[in-house]
Design a protein around this motif. Structure first.
Motif, PDB file in Angstrom:
ATOM      1  N   LYS A   1       9.323  15.148   7.170  1.00  7.02           N
ATOM      2  CA  LYS A   1       8.498  13.584   7.537  1.00  7.02           C
ATOM      3  C   LYS A   1       8.005  13.749   9.077  1.00  7.02           C
ATOM      4  O   LYS A   1       7.529  12.931   9.621  1.00  7.02           O
ATOM      5  CB  LYS A   1       9.374  12.593   7.260  1.00  7.02           C
ATOM      6  CG  LYS A   1       9.408  12.439   5.945  1.00  7.02           C
ATOM      7  CD  LYS A   1      10.257  11.082   5.681  1.00  7.02           C
ATOM      8  CE  LYS A   1      10.322  10.837   3.981  1.00  7.02           C
ATOM      9  NZ  LYS A   1      11.069  11.753   3.316  1.00  7.02           N
TER      10      LYS A   1
ATOM     11  N   MET B   1       3.062  13.256   9.039  1.00  2.62           N
ATOM     12  CA  MET B   1       2.716  12.492   7.776  1.00  2.62           C
ATOM     13  C   MET B   1       1.329  12.082   8.005  1.00  2.62           C
ATOM     14  O   MET B   1       0.826  11.631   8.947  1.00  2.62           O
ATOM     15  CB  MET B   1       3.850  11.372   7.371  1.00  2.62           C
ATOM     16  CG  MET B   1       5.158  12.023   7.008  1.00  2.62           C
ATOM     17  SD  MET B   1       6.250  10.618   6.106  1.00  2.62           S
ATOM     18  CE  MET B   1       5.267  10.851   4.572  1.00  2.62           C
TER      19      MET B   1
ATOM     20  N   ASN C   1      -2.308   6.692   0.129  1.00  2.64           N
ATOM     21  CA  ASN C   1      -1.318   7.571   0.124  1.00  2.64           C
ATOM     22  C   ASN C   1      -0.015   6.804  -0.171  1.00  2.64           C
ATOM     23  O   ASN C   1       0.418   6.174   0.827  1.00  2.64           O
ATOM     24  CB  ASN C   1      -1.170   8.523   1.104  1.00  2.64           C
ATOM     25  CG  ASN C   1      -0.191   9.669   1.284  1.00  2.64           C
ATOM     26  OD1 ASN C   1       0.676   9.236   1.719  1.00  2.64           O
ATOM     27  ND2 ASN C   1      -0.364  10.682   0.411  1.00  2.64           N
ATOM     28  N   LYS C   2       0.646   6.651  -1.332  1.00  5.06           N
ATOM     29  CA  LYS C   2       1.720   5.793  -1.532  1.00  5.06           C
ATOM     30  C   LYS C   2       3.078   6.378  -0.627  1.00  5.06           C
ATOM     31  O   LYS C   2       3.617   5.802   0.043  1.00  5.06           O
ATOM     32  CB  LYS C   2       2.110   5.814  -2.943  1.00  5.06           C
ATOM     33  CG  LYS C   2       1.351   4.930  -3.824  1.00  5.06           C
ATOM     34  CD  LYS C   2       1.688   5.043  -5.281  1.00  5.06           C
ATOM     35  CE  LYS C   2       0.678   4.085  -5.994  1.00  5.06           C
ATOM     36  NZ  LYS C   2       1.156   4.247  -7.358  1.00  5.06           N
ATOM     37  N   GLU C   3       2.956   7.547  -0.730  1.00  2.00           N
ATOM     38  CA  GLU C   3       4.208   8.371  -0.095  1.00  2.00           C
ATOM     39  C   GLU C   3       4.121   7.995   1.570  1.00  2.00           C
ATOM     40  O   GLU C   3       5.143   7.608   2.201  1.00  2.00           O
ATOM     41  CB  GLU C   3       4.289   9.854   0.196  1.00  2.00           C
ATOM     42  CG  GLU C   3       4.418  10.212  -1.462  1.00  2.00           C
ATOM     43  CD  GLU C   3       3.572  10.051  -2.504  1.00  2.00           C
ATOM     44  OE1 GLU C   3       3.641  10.022  -3.720  1.00  2.00           O
ATOM     45  OE2 GLU C   3       2.398  10.123  -2.017  1.00  2.00           O
ATOM     46  N   GLY C   4       2.983   7.934   2.139  1.00  2.00           N
ATOM     47  CA  GLY C   4       2.884   7.841   3.658  1.00  2.00           C
ATOM     48  C   GLY C   4       2.926   6.491   3.790  1.00  2.00           C
ATOM     49  O   GLY C   4       3.628   5.872   4.735  1.00  2.00           O
ATOM     50  N   LYS C   5       2.168   5.404   3.125  1.00  3.70           N
ATOM     51  CA  LYS C   5       2.662   4.030   3.383  1.00  3.70           C
ATOM     52  C   LYS C   5       3.873   3.658   3.260  1.00  3.70           C
ATOM     53  O   LYS C   5       4.476   2.796   3.841  1.00  3.70           O
ATOM     54  CB  LYS C   5       1.675   3.342   2.319  1.00  3.70           C
ATOM     55  CG  LYS C   5       0.221   3.386   2.770  1.00  3.70           C
ATOM     56  CD  LYS C   5      -0.634   2.185   2.084  1.00  3.70           C
ATOM     57  CE  LYS C   5      -0.825   2.083   0.621  1.00  3.70           C
ATOM     58  NZ  LYS C   5      -1.451   1.410   0.232  1.00  3.70           N
ATOM     59  N   ALA C   6       4.453   4.243   2.282  1.00  7.22           N
ATOM     60  CA  ALA C   6       6.028   4.040   2.186  1.00  7.22           C
ATOM     61  C   ALA C   6       6.961   4.197   3.365  1.00  7.22           C
ATOM     62  O   ALA C   6       8.226   3.488   3.654  1.00  7.22           O
ATOM     63  CB  ALA C   6       6.769   4.728   1.068  1.00  7.22           C
ATOM     64  N   GLN C   7       6.412   5.105   4.243  1.00  5.68           N
ATOM     65  CA  GLN C   7       7.114   5.514   5.431  1.00  5.68           C
ATOM     66  C   GLN C   7       6.643   4.678   6.671  1.00  5.68           C
ATOM     67  O   GLN C   7       7.038   4.964   7.843  1.00  5.68           O
ATOM     68  CB  GLN C   7       6.663   6.905   5.818  1.00  5.68           C
ATOM     69  CG  GLN C   7       7.659   7.926   4.763  1.00  5.68           C
ATOM     70  CD  GLN C   7       9.234   7.837   4.781  1.00  5.68           C
ATOM     71  OE1 GLN C   7       9.614   7.502   6.090  1.00  5.68           O
ATOM     72  NE2 GLN C   7       9.803   7.858   3.771  1.00  5.68           N
TER      73      GLN C   7
END
Length: 780
Positions: free
Chosen positions: A445, A448, A454-460
């Protein structure tokens, strides 16, 4: 008597005698700014803060008078100009100046001045009655104005500009104004200001149903858990288009609340349901189909409803128009003011020119891209790269330069890279991963992509914002991080996108302007690969706000390239860069609008790089740094003789150097030049301002040793002087002044500072020895 004597023995007693509560109504030595952060190379210092001698309050957070004192050698009115300057900044109606003999009063509401004896200083009630009468405030209005701010023990208190914004807004509403515009730079606490406005009106019973509109979920969520937390029992977030009328404070995304024609959730409420509506980041609502918030405001635009717009950047187009909906702002606090006051972080700008960007690229006839597509034969320029034609080496060169900078400064400095579109953000992420594979191996990470698709990116995103979280460190994005996201620790902003919108540019710069001194964030760097920083020179960069012209449905914004308005749907919502903003299109050549040529066999290199500096007024230095420094030194010291005499007579050299810094002399920045890095400040000044041949610190230290001065001392005293001379050689003259240096760990072997000075006889003899050492250092 000194000024302090005059205040203690005459002015303070006169104010107390007039009935002012010195503990609660009067603030002495009231600092209302932090002092501009001045960046010199990689070092920072603070300029002087603005400080009033006395600030007198009608009630908490409502100052009514300012008093400036002067010593008795001066006229009673000698402090009036400063008092008026501060009174204007602080929005205070009465200004006083005194020398201890009498007071001069200036009434800013009438423009008149009068002379008063010490016994005639007005009471708190007198001043308030005069203010109420001259400002034509009714008893009903006075009740609203007097409603206190929200405060709990341990809470932050409003800064002076937040207080002015709140007070002016409440006063405007008390005066019957129902449409209000507040302009406050990004990072200056618009949401906290909105909370205090709502709280005071809500507690006064004037506004009972409140709607707070924002354009991003994260903004609403941040507001609920942070600034609006005191409303938690009466507050709700409107979700899934379900509206519950039992709450008092509502938060919503305006485009969700607006819905589509024929399906508009806001119509579940009666037009007079809300009596206060606040639109956060109101400028974004005027672009393209985002103007749906206008439907909401117009529906609830009833006689008893007040509508307030909060924005950092209401101007979105070069096409000038009158302020059509909210009217003139009741208060403006600009980016420049925030930086000057020391509440916002200043910035360094690195403009980096790539050969293909500056010279253009034309493919040879018949050249095909990596997919076998025949490339249109024409010259491609900076605006085309990553939008119509992709050169892999260009992306890699940008990633290399970003990485090089971070390795030289701080590899864990939070960094945002703004790209053309989602595809470009993904390629940039990959290039940065390859350049930082060592850290990505430790934690994937580290780099990123945070984009709308991008769900993974927004989750971070929360972790990127979190000051205590190391990862993600570098994020690539297109539009998602342009507004509202509060990244206090962001130290590097990279511009690799063609930005022509002044609004979008201001919002992007706003990602870095938040200060976080506790975590080492006192300034930030803008690394510009697309000449976007030219917009700093635009007079509209910090100019007066102008509401933009509404654009018909489906129309383009005047003066914009396609897809560069920074709208909610502009580029971070589609797949592969085909969002409604149109960033990915090949456009204009009659081909497939989503097609981009891609090349992996074209070299790209940096051919030009320049660090830009800003003076103490925040203006770009357009001449060479050497010429600018020479001019500013000579302004202070007209000749070499004047400077040398001043330097010799001033025991603490630091006083001279600090004075030069305040005049905008950038000595530390000049040490980035290789041939100047070993010179101390004295030699830099002699060499740059008066064309004298310089000596390095090492040469000066060796000359002192050759002349044998320190060998006139024995044992501990001699060793201490030798260490001080070495410290000068390594760090400069200011490091050896005073006795504080003796507290450093390298001197511990000699005992306490008291024991060390005893080796010289006493403290005076130690200071005399150091003074003689400094004289020896600067012998010709």
């Amino acid at each position: 008597m000194t000024e302090e004597d005059i205040k203690l023995k005459y002015i303070t007693p006169a104010i107390q005698k007039a009935g002012w509560d010195i503990m609660n109504d009067v603030f002495c030595e009231y600092s209302f700014t932090d002092g501009r952060i001045i960046v010199r190379g990689n070092l920072t210092t603070r300029g002087k803060s603005k400080r009033a001698d006395y600030l007198l309050f009608h009630k908490k957070n409502y100052p009514i008078a300012i008093v400036e004192a002067k010593d008795n050698k001066q006229e009673a009115g000698a402090g009036m100009q400063q008092a008026l300057d501060y009174a204007e900044i602080l929005d205070v109606p009465f200004a006083f100046s005194s020398n201890g003999d009498r007071f001069i009063e200036h009434d800013r509401l009438t423009g008149k001045e009068r002379e008063l004896t010490l016994d005639e200083f007005p009471t708190r009630e007198e001043l308030w009655k005069r203010y109420v009468k001259e400002a034509d405030i009714t008893p009903e209005q006075e009740q609203i104005i007097n409603e206190p701010y929200y405060f709990q023990l341990g809470d932050k208190t409003p800064r002076y500009y937040q207080r002015i914004a709140v007070n002016r807004t409440v006063e405007a509403i008390a005066n019957g104004q129902n449409k209000i515009l507040l302009v406050m730079a990004t990072g200056t606490g618009k949401t906290y200001t909105a909370f205090q406005i709502i709280y005071r009106l809500w507690k006064a019973g004037v506004k009972k149903k409140v709607l707070f509109l924002a354009d991003r979920n994260i903004l609403v969520d941040q507001t609920i858990i942070n600034d609006f937390k005191p409303f938690e029992k009466v507050m709700t977030k409107i979700e899934n288009r379900k509206l519950d009328s039992s709450y008092e404070v509502y938060l919503a995304l305006y485009h969700q609340l607006a819905g589509d024609n024929g399906s508009e959730p806001f119509r579940q409420f009666k037009p007079d349901f809300f009596d206060l509506i606040i639109v956060d980041e109101a400028h974004r609502g005027s672009a393209r189909d985002d103007s749906r918030w206008r439907k909401v405001l117009e529906y609830f635009d009833t006689k008893g409803t007040t509508q307030i717009a909060l924005t950092a950047t209401p101007k979105e187009t070069k096409e000038t128009s009158n302020i059509t909906y909210f009217g003139e702002p009741v208060y403006t606090y600009s980016l420049k003011q925030g930086i000057d006051d020391g509440f916002l972080a200043p910035y360094k700008v690195m403009r980096i020119g790539l050969d293909k960007d500056l010279q253009g690229y034309r493919p040879e006839k018949g050249k095909r891209d990596i997919h076998g597509e025949l490339i249109e034969d024409r010259e491609y320029n900076q605006k085309d790269f990553d939008k119509k034609i992709i050169i892999d080496a260009r992306t890699e060169t940008v990633a290399k330069r970003i990485t090089q900078f971070l390795k030289k400064t701080d590899r864990f400095a939070k960094t945002i890279v703004f790209c053309i579109d989602i595809e470009h953000a993904e390629r940039m992420r990959r290039a940065l991963v390859n350049e930082n594979s060592d850290l990505c191996k430790e934690n994937s990470k580290y780099v990123m992509r945070i984009t709308g698709d991008n769900k993974e990116g927004k989750a971070q995103l929360d972790n990127f914002i979190d000051r205590g979280s190391k990862y993600p460190t570098i994020v690539t994005t297109s539009k998602l991080l342009t507004t509202g996201v509060d990244v206090k620790t962001c130290k590097l902003i990279v511009l690799d996108s063609n930005i022509n919108s002044m609004t979008e540019f201001k919002q992007i710069i706003g990602r870095g302007t938040r200060l976080d001194v506790e975590h080492g964030k006192e300034y930030f760097t803008i690394m510009d690969f697309r000449n976007v920083s030219r917009l700093f020179a635009d007079p509209d960069f910090d100019g007066d706000p102008i509401v933009i012209i509404d654009v018909p449905e489906g129309g383009d914004m005047p003066g914009y390239d396609d897809g560069e308005t920074g709208g909610e749907t502009g580029g971070d919502t589609g797949n592969g860069g085909t969002g409604t903003g149109g960033e990915a299109g090949n456009g204009g050549d009659g081909g497939d609008p989503t097609r981009k040529y891609r090349l992996d066999d074209v070299d790209v290199k940096i051919i030009h790089e320049r660090v830009q500096y800003y003076d103490v007024e925040g203006k770009l230095i357009t001449e060479s740094l050497v010429d600018y420094t020479k001019k500013n030194i000579q302004k202070q010291y007209a000749s070499l003789d004047v400077f040398l005499r001043t330097w010799k007579e001033e025991e603490r050299k630091e006083i001279i150097l600090e004075a030069l810094k305040e005049q905008g002399v950038l000595l530390d920045a000049l040490r980035e030049y290789d041939n100047l890095k070993d010179l101390d400040d004295f030699d830099l000044i002699l060499h740059l301002a008066y064309d004298q041949p310089p000596l390095t610190k090492a040469e000066r230290a060796n000359n002192v040793k050759k002349r044998g001065y320190i060998y006139g001392y024995k044992d501990v005293a001699r060793e201490v002087l030798e260490m001080l001379l070495d410290k000068y050689m390594n760090e400069g003259i200011t490091e050896i002044e005073g006795t504080e240096v003796l507290e450093l760990s390298e001197f511990h072997k000699f005992g306490s500072p008291m024991k060390i000075v005893k080796a010289f006889g006493n403290k005076k003899k130690y200071l005399d020895a150091v003074k003689k050492l400094k004289d020896e250092i600067y012998l010709a």
